[in-house]
Write a protein that holds these residues in place. Sequence first.
Motif, PDB file in Angstrom:
ATOM      1  N   ASN A 191     -16.993  -3.515  32.147  1.00 33.12           N
ATOM      2  CA  ASN A 191     -17.543  -4.203  32.578  1.00 33.12           C
ATOM      3  C   ASN A 191     -18.392  -5.610  31.025  1.00 33.12           C
ATOM      4  O   ASN A 191     -18.107  -6.743  30.984  1.00 33.12           O
ATOM      5  CB  ASN A 191     -18.745  -5.025  33.488  1.00 33.12           C
ATOM      6  CG  ASN A 191     -17.701  -4.121  34.953  1.00 33.12           C
ATOM      7  OD1 ASN A 191     -16.574  -4.646  35.053  1.00 33.12           O
ATOM      8  ND2 ASN A 191     -18.792  -3.808  35.689  1.00 33.12           N
ATOM      9  N   LEU A 192     -19.078  -4.980  30.607  1.00 25.34           N
ATOM     10  CA  LEU A 192     -19.396  -4.951  29.300  1.00 25.34           C
ATOM     11  C   LEU A 192     -18.772  -5.045  28.302  1.00 25.34           C
ATOM     12  O   LEU A 192     -18.813  -5.839  27.132  1.00 25.34           O
ATOM     13  CB  LEU A 192     -20.183  -3.466  28.692  1.00 25.34           C
ATOM     14  CG  LEU A 192     -21.383  -4.371  27.076  1.00 25.34           C
ATOM     15  CD1 LEU A 192     -22.610  -4.880  27.827  1.00 25.34           C
ATOM     16  CD2 LEU A 192     -21.957  -2.760  26.835  1.00 25.34           C
ATOM     17  N   SER A 193     -17.641  -4.333  28.124  1.00 24.29           N
ATOM     18  CA  SER A 193     -16.110  -4.604  27.053  1.00 24.29           C
ATOM     19  C   SER A 193     -15.948  -6.181  27.151  1.00 24.29           C
ATOM     20  O   SER A 193     -15.229  -7.017  26.760  1.00 24.29           O
ATOM     21  CB  SER A 193     -15.262  -3.907  26.968  1.00 24.29           C
ATOM     22  OG  SER A 193     -14.669  -3.918  28.226  1.00 24.29           O
ATOM     23  N   PHE A 194     -15.686  -6.402  28.880  1.00 21.46           N
ATOM     24  CA  PHE A 194     -14.972  -7.532  28.766  1.00 21.46           C
ATOM     25  C   PHE A 194     -16.019  -9.089  28.734  1.00 21.46           C
ATOM     26  O   PHE A 194     -16.197  -9.945  28.358  1.00 21.46           O
ATOM     27  CB  PHE A 194     -14.945  -8.611  30.103  1.00 21.46           C
ATOM     28  CG  PHE A 194     -13.666  -7.305  31.197  1.00 21.46           C
ATOM     29  CD1 PHE A 194     -12.691  -6.425  29.929  1.00 21.46           C
ATOM     30  CD2 PHE A 194     -13.368  -6.532  31.858  1.00 21.46           C
ATOM     31  CE1 PHE A 194     -11.525  -5.796  29.976  1.00 21.46           C
ATOM     32  CE2 PHE A 194     -12.605  -5.879  32.463  1.00 21.46           C
ATOM     33  CZ  PHE A 194     -11.436  -5.888  31.662  1.00 21.46           C
ATOM     34  N   ALA A 195     -17.306  -8.830  29.015  1.00 18.20           N
ATOM     35  CA  ALA A 195     -18.288  -9.479  29.037  1.00 18.20           C
ATOM     36  C   ALA A 195     -18.579  -9.720  27.450  1.00 18.20           C
ATOM     37  O   ALA A 195     -18.347 -11.148  26.619  1.00 18.20           O
ATOM     38  CB  ALA A 195     -19.892  -9.427  28.789  1.00 18.20           C
ATOM     39  N   THR A 196     -18.355  -8.715  26.427  1.00 15.46           N
ATOM     40  CA  THR A 196     -18.364  -9.030  24.763  1.00 15.46           C
ATOM     41  C   THR A 196     -17.470 -10.161  23.945  1.00 15.46           C
ATOM     42  O   THR A 196     -17.289 -10.674  23.492  1.00 15.46           O
ATOM     43  CB  THR A 196     -18.919  -7.475  24.289  1.00 15.46           C
ATOM     44  OG1 THR A 196     -19.434  -7.162  24.354  1.00 15.46           O
ATOM     45  CG2 THR A 196     -18.594  -7.832  22.736  1.00 15.46           C
ATOM     46  N   LYS A 197     -16.270  -9.223  24.927  1.00 15.60           N
ATOM     47  CA  LYS A 197     -14.863  -9.999  24.251  1.00 15.60           C
ATOM     48  C   LYS A 197     -14.844 -11.586  25.078  1.00 15.60           C
ATOM     49  O   LYS A 197     -14.493 -12.496  24.197  1.00 15.60           O
ATOM     50  CB  LYS A 197     -13.883  -9.627  25.048  1.00 15.60           C
ATOM     51  CG  LYS A 197     -12.547 -10.099  25.126  1.00 15.60           C
ATOM     52  CD  LYS A 197     -11.022  -9.637  25.476  1.00 15.60           C
ATOM     53  CE  LYS A 197      -9.890 -10.176  25.123  1.00 15.60           C
ATOM     54  NZ  LYS A 197      -8.461  -9.466  25.563  1.00 15.60           N
ATOM     55  N   ASP A 198     -15.443 -11.812  25.953  1.00 12.83           N
ATOM     56  CA  ASP A 198     -15.643 -13.374  26.393  1.00 12.83           C
ATOM     57  C   ASP A 198     -16.240 -14.318  25.322  1.00 12.83           C
ATOM     58  O   ASP A 198     -17.173 -14.948  25.256  1.00 12.83           O
ATOM     59  CB  ASP A 198     -16.373 -13.246  27.908  1.00 12.83           C
ATOM     60  CG  ASP A 198     -15.008 -12.791  29.243  1.00 12.83           C
ATOM     61  OD1 ASP A 198     -14.946 -12.720  30.198  1.00 12.83           O
ATOM     62  OD2 ASP A 198     -13.651 -12.657  28.423  1.00 12.83           O
ATOM     63  N   SER A 199     -17.917 -13.241  25.131  1.00 10.18           N
ATOM     64  CA  SER A 199     -19.127 -14.111  23.838  1.00 10.18           C
ATOM     65  C   SER A 199     -17.971 -13.976  23.106  1.00 10.18           C
ATOM     66  O   SER A 199     -18.625 -15.206  22.375  1.00 10.18           O
ATOM     67  CB  SER A 199     -19.773 -12.749  24.133  1.00 10.18           C
ATOM     68  OG  SER A 199     -21.314 -13.119  23.420  1.00 10.18           O
ATOM     69  N   GLU A 200     -17.273 -13.008  22.213  1.00  7.84           N
ATOM     70  CA  GLU A 200     -17.049 -13.350  21.188  1.00  7.84           C
ATOM     71  C   GLU A 200     -16.078 -14.397  21.137  1.00  7.84           C
ATOM     72  O   GLU A 200     -16.458 -15.581  20.400  1.00  7.84           O
ATOM     73  CB  GLU A 200     -16.329 -11.951  20.566  1.00  7.84           C
ATOM     74  CG  GLU A 200     -16.471 -10.900  20.102  1.00  7.84           C
ATOM     75  CD  GLU A 200     -16.246  -9.665  19.505  1.00  7.84           C
ATOM     76  OE1 GLU A 200     -16.945  -8.953  19.747  1.00  7.84           O
ATOM     77  OE2 GLU A 200     -14.638 -10.013  20.523  1.00  7.84           O
ATOM     78  N   GLU A 201     -15.390 -15.149  22.341  1.00  3.81           N
ATOM     79  CA  GLU A 201     -14.420 -15.797  22.457  1.00  3.81           C
ATOM     80  C   GLU A 201     -14.892 -17.041  22.402  1.00  3.81           C
ATOM     81  O   GLU A 201     -14.819 -18.343  21.633  1.00  3.81           O
ATOM     82  CB  GLU A 201     -13.169 -15.722  23.162  1.00  3.81           C
ATOM     83  CG  GLU A 201     -12.809 -17.100  23.603  1.00  3.81           C
ATOM     84  CD  GLU A 201     -11.082 -16.861  25.309  1.00  3.81           C
ATOM     85  OE1 GLU A 201     -10.739 -17.846  25.499  1.00  3.81           O
ATOM     86  OE2 GLU A 201     -11.832 -15.231  25.754  1.00  3.81           O
ATOM     87  N   LEU A 202     -16.225 -16.911  23.111  1.00  2.00           N
ATOM     88  CA  LEU A 202     -17.050 -18.666  23.214  1.00  2.00           C
ATOM     89  C   LEU A 202     -17.607 -18.561  22.138  1.00  2.00           C
ATOM     90  O   LEU A 202     -17.175 -20.114  21.600  1.00  2.00           O
ATOM     91  CB  LEU A 202     -18.461 -18.200  24.416  1.00  2.00           C
ATOM     92  CG  LEU A 202     -18.953 -19.468  24.258  1.00  2.00           C
ATOM     93  CD1 LEU A 202     -18.269 -20.516  25.062  1.00  2.00           C
ATOM     94  CD2 LEU A 202     -20.173 -18.982  25.259  1.00  2.00           C
ATOM     95  N   LYS A 203     -18.371 -17.583  21.250  1.00  8.92           N
ATOM     96  CA  LYS A 203     -18.603 -18.603  19.383  1.00  8.92           C
ATOM     97  C   LYS A 203     -17.572 -18.984  19.154  1.00  8.92           C
ATOM     98  O   LYS A 203     -17.856 -19.822  17.969  1.00  8.92           O
ATOM     99  CB  LYS A 203     -19.244 -16.734  18.947  1.00  8.92           C
ATOM    100  CG  LYS A 203     -20.499 -16.457  19.649  1.00  8.92           C
ATOM    101  CD  LYS A 203     -20.548 -14.998  19.250  1.00  8.92           C
ATOM    102  CE  LYS A 203     -22.035 -14.612  19.697  1.00  8.92           C
ATOM    103  NZ  LYS A 203     -22.310 -13.586  19.210  1.00  8.92           N
ATOM    104  N   SER A 204     -16.580 -18.088  19.023  1.00  9.96           N
ATOM    105  CA  SER A 204     -15.076 -19.190  18.740  1.00  9.96           C
ATOM    106  C   SER A 204     -14.884 -20.122  18.395  1.00  9.96           C
ATOM    107  O   SER A 204     -14.308 -20.658  17.736  1.00  9.96           O
ATOM    108  CB  SER A 204     -13.853 -17.696  18.249  1.00  9.96           C
ATOM    109  OG  SER A 204     -12.414 -18.185  17.671  1.00  9.96           O
ATOM    110  N   ARG A 205     -14.721 -20.442  19.881  1.00 13.40           N
ATOM    111  CA  ARG A 205     -14.407 -21.828  20.148  1.00 13.40           C
ATOM    112  C   ARG A 205     -15.495 -22.695  19.621  1.00 13.40           C
ATOM    113  O   ARG A 205     -16.073 -23.811  19.023  1.00 13.40           O
ATOM    114  CB  ARG A 205     -14.442 -21.776  22.168  1.00 13.40           C
ATOM    115  CG  ARG A 205     -13.431 -20.796  22.128  1.00 13.40           C
ATOM    116  CD  ARG A 205     -13.702 -21.762  23.257  1.00 13.40           C
ATOM    117  NE  ARG A 205     -12.189 -20.754  24.624  1.00 13.40           N
ATOM    118  CZ  ARG A 205     -11.797 -20.636  25.700  1.00 13.40           C
ATOM    119  NH1 ARG A 205     -12.883 -21.393  25.888  1.00 13.40           N
ATOM    120  NH2 ARG A 205     -10.938 -20.716  26.053  1.00 13.40           N
ATOM    121  N   LEU A 206     -16.745 -22.620  19.746  1.00 14.32           N
ATOM    122  CA  LEU A 206     -18.381 -22.858  19.405  1.00 14.32           C
ATOM    123  C   LEU A 206     -18.059 -23.167  17.932  1.00 14.32           C
ATOM    124  O   LEU A 206     -18.487 -24.166  17.542  1.00 14.32           O
ATOM    125  CB  LEU A 206     -19.817 -21.934  19.886  1.00 14.32           C
ATOM    126  CG  LEU A 206     -19.896 -21.829  21.476  1.00 14.32           C
ATOM    127  CD1 LEU A 206     -21.180 -21.519  21.398  1.00 14.32           C
ATOM    128  CD2 LEU A 206     -20.364 -23.875  21.809  1.00 14.32           C
TER     129      LEU A 206
END
Length: 278
Positions: A191-206
């Motif tokens: 779950n932590l790896s999924f959250a990290t991946k989503d966070s990185e994707e969100l940072k990329s979009r931002l």
Amino acid sequence: MATELLQIDPPQLTFTFELKKQSSCLVHLINNNSSHHVAFKVKTTSPKKYCVRPTVGIVKPHGTCDFTVTMQAQRTAPPDLHCKDKFLVQSAVVPKGTTEDEISSDLFVKDSGRLVDEKKLRVVLINSPSSPVNGDLKQDPPSQMLPSLTAEKGMEAAQDMEEDGADKGTFPSTRSVEKVGDMKQVNDAVNLSFATKDSEELKSRLSIMDAKLREAEGTIMKLNEERRRNIREKDLLKQELEMLKKKIKMKRAQEGFPLLFVCVVSIVSMAVGYYIHP
């Protein structure tokens, strides 16, 4: 008919089967004839399952042409990967200069007097080495499959502990409890790896949105600067126009002064002459 208008390579369509993923196969058509232009058309028994690009074309003498067949993503696998789908490649000799828009089903009628050939291609499915498939078993991507597997293992371990305790009349062993704890840790890590991946994707979009915003701000600044420049040029033109008007008025006044002076001098001269010589 005995005449082979086009050589087809490969003679069958082979797809690497993997659940929920597309698979493609490239087919080469070779015209070994030195004088005939050959038109072809590709048909299939399952048009919703396959995508053919292009479906029609013309192969020049001693020329080649390719078409690609893409099998859409499937949710279930056929038993033993046996597929009954087939393809039909129709070919016919056409005059030189024929375009693809002129290719119709009438060209491939055998009773039309043209040289017409048809070849059937069967579909062969091979299993993907990375994801074996059995029957109608559905397969999820590894990232989605891991949590369900670990949870399932945790449930099995808990059931084993309950059965051991019921049979022996004792509490679960420390080793079994540690196994359940390990399963929970694995789930937390996933779950932590999924959250990290989503966070990185969100940072990329931002970051992308920030770059676009900066670009828009730069464009607005350029437009404002151009607008101010246009206003200054407009004011300068107005000033030049006013100065030109003033110059024109002064010039007209200067041109009128000598005439008025002559008239006045003439009148004065006449008056003086009248008084001197009454």
